[in-house]
Design an enzyme around this catalytic site. Sequence first.
Site, PDB file in Angstrom:
ATOM      1  N   ASP A   1       0.829  -1.203   0.000  1.00  0.00           N
ATOM      2  CA  ASP A   1       0.000   0.000   0.000  1.00  0.00           C
ATOM      3  C   ASP A   1       0.865   1.254   0.000  1.00  0.00           C
ATOM      4  OD1 ASP A   1      -2.291  -1.480   0.035  1.00  0.00           O
ATOM      5  OD2 ASP A   1      -2.707  -1.212   2.173  1.00  0.00           O
ATOM      6  N   PHE A   2       0.287   2.327  -0.485  1.00  0.00           N
ATOM      7  CA  PHE A   2       0.928   3.645  -0.500  1.00  0.00           C
ATOM      8  C   PHE A   2       1.550   3.976   0.851  1.00  0.00           C
ATOM      9  CE2 PHE A   2       0.173   8.133   0.676  1.00  0.00           C
ATOM     10  CZ  PHE A   2       0.990   8.775  -0.236  1.00  0.00           C
TER      11      PHE A   2
END
Length: 291
Positions: free
Chosen positions: A67-68
Amino acid sequence: MEPASLENLCVLYHSANYIVVNKHWDIRIDSKMWYEKQTVQSRLKHRFPELADPGTYYGFRFCHQLDFSTSGALCVALNKAAAGHAYRCFKDRLVTKAYLALVRGTVAEEKITLDFAIGKNTTEGKTHMMCTEGTDGCENPKPCQTELTVLEHGEYDGDPVTKVLLQPLTGTLRVHCSAIGHPIVGDYTYSLHTDNTPYRMMLHAYFLHITLESEPIHVTAPDPFVPTLDSKWAPQRCVNVLEDLLKNIFTKPQTEIQEDPEPQEHRRSSPVESEEQQAQCQQWLCEWSLD
């Protein structure tokens, strides 16, 4: 970790076929947006311009996703054949991963198997999220498991938190932690936009083992959740030693739950991929890979 820049890419492993980097928190793996200058792809291209493959959209083949807002070990294949081998390992469940996290509250049990089916949230305003079975708007939930082991109890910025080791068997870590009332510190999405004070989400891909036949990859990304790096984290009581747990993980490969618990003798073998499916898979590997 210091702020992300093109120059400070941290390489954990590098061979002719793969690079494993320590992904910085709060940067994307890649992006089509012109204004997002800091991505793993752009940093790799700056550091290793000779390794970028013009035949792919992003220049590099990422073997899995983070994830970011998650930091830690991220594997990148440097050619199509290497990407194919890695894809097979992920598909055949020959990859072991473990994450470190700080979660809100004091987790009472030393070890918990989080066993909640997870599906897509169809509720208006929440379609970017996943949710557990039984939640309003939960669509097509699938069986999922995560193993949580407590490492330390302490405080973060004066609030009680627990440092944990998370092993995703078939789980989505952020959803599972939120489901038991211990959301990850700084998880803006799964705290419903309330946990916005910390400078980052406290989730880190610590351990990655890919059992490639010709080139087994076994890396750890340094633990960022230590007081010397973040003075707001104040551990108070050790429950389990991370190094000891890591030895157990490495000697006992990760397994995944089965959606169909039929006895082995009654199970049908997986259908053989057609040539068309194989071709589609190879085309897909040119740009992306499966986690």
